[in-house]
Design a protein around this motif. Structure first.
Motif: not given
Ligand code: MTE
Length: 328
Positions: A86-87, A143, A145, A149, A180, A200, A228, A243, A246
């Motif tokens: 769930y990512n 953690h 978001c 969640w 990233s 990102y 992931q 978010f 990164a």
């Molecule tokens: N980093 C990158 N490079 N790309 C992404 O889409 N999403 C962000 C953050 N870092 C994201 C990112 C968001 S919105 C969240 S909530 C978290 O990563 C999710 O981390 P997880 O998938 O390990 O829970």
């Protein structure tokens, strides 16, 4: 972002990592036996996915870790399965299940992380050096978001300040910017679906980056990070919306200007630069008062969101004198 379609949460039981691994090996054994028959029935690709979800060759590699006094206690850990299926990792697709299926092609070796900008000792660190540079700590963090969640994740890493100190930031350094990895040639890269600017990019104020809770993260559940979840190295800032953390970072730039960050550029009224978890400031499109704990039992899923995600004792003083409603 962030919330393009109703959530697709699976409610799975709370299971410890060891129990999960045992169960997974058992399932794999059982599945290999059934594979020959099953392949004919449901398609060889699908069976291969079930036996060996495509993460990376390094997935499952154990890390040597020490306990950390900065670990959050008293919370039930989210299962490895939920944390890794769930990512949000939009480079690999916008559905929560997409990164675990698509991120296998992220090239995590060789990997370097460059620290540049306003530092007296700019350096490029190889991931294997980073893994050995300082004792790796098990750090359990909530953690949260921005999509409302949450999870509880046993990350592995050490304070980002350990890395930054090695590079000797100059006195005019005020912010850090994280980039990233981005390469259109990566297999199963669905970056166009998200409609945001790449790479990102995220950022923190220097004192936030130097705060001991800000984690340079290289693993979870005592193992290397699955792709992931941001392999091989990501940032985790537990008092901010996810978010800000990164994934799969390749550059840290130390600067004197507030960085332009991906989601802030996308919608400054929805995704502030600070984005501290704050139940009193709603997202313009939804409430932030409560959150849904992924994987928790039905009666225990809805939790009150805590100011600074419950880390206020450690971090509130960073924002003394700031109006957190205006500077969200
Ligand atoms: N980093 C990158 N490079 N790309 C992404 O889409 N999403 C962000 C953050 N870092 C994201 C990112 C968001 S919105 C969240 S909530 C978290 O990563 C999710 O981390 P997880 O998938 O390990 O829970």
């Amino acid at each position: 972002m962030l919330i393009r379609k109703p959530s697709d949460i699976k409610s799975s039981e709370i299971t410890s990592r060891d129990h999960y691994v045992d169960r997974r090996s058992f399932m794999r054994g059982a599945l290999s036996g059934a594979a020959m028959l099953g392949a004919a029935a449901v398609g060889a690709d699908r069976v291969a996915d079930l036996i060996s979800p495509r993460t990376s060759a390094l997935a499952g590699t154990k890390l040597e870790t020490v306990k950390s006094p900065l670990s959050t206690t008293g919370e039930t850990l989210t299962t490895y399965q939920d944390i890794t299926t769930y990512n949000n990792f939009y480079e690999f697709g916008v559905d929560k299940g997409a990164p675990s299926k698509n991120a296998g092609g992220l090239p995590t070796r060789p990997w370097t992380l460059k620290v540049e900008g306003l530092v007296n000792k700019p350096q490029t660190f190889d991931i294997d050096t980073l893994l050995k540079m300082h004792p790796l700590e098990d750090r359990v963090y909530r953690h949260r978001c921005v999509e409302a969640w949450s999870m509880v994740i046993p990350w592995v890493g050490y304070s980002l300040s350990e890395l930054l100190k090695q590079c000797d930031p100059q006195s005019k350094a005020k912010y850090v910017e994280f980039h990233s990895y981005f390469d259109k040639k990566v297999e199963k890269w669905y970056y166009e679906d998200a409609g945001i600017n790449w790479p990102y990019t995220e950022g923190l104020r220097m004192d936030e980056a130097m705060h001991p809770l800000t984690l340079l993260t290289m693993g979870l559940y005592g193992e290397v990070l699955p792709n992931q979840d941001g392999a091989p190295v990501r940032i985790v800032v537990p008092w901010k919306y996810g978010f800000k953390s990164a994934k799969s970072i390749v550059t840290i730039k130390v600067t004197d200007k507030q960085p332009n960050t991906t989601w802030n550029l996308q919608g400054a009224n929805e995704y502030g630069f600070y984005s501290n978890v704050n139940p009193t400031v709603d997202h313009p499109r939804w409430s932030q008062k409560t959150e849904r704990r992924i994987g928790a039992a039905f009666y225990d899923q809805r939790k009150q969101t805590l100011m600074f995600n419950g880390y206020g004792d450690q971090v509130a003083s960073l924002y003394n004198g700031m109006d957190l409603k205006k500077n969200f």
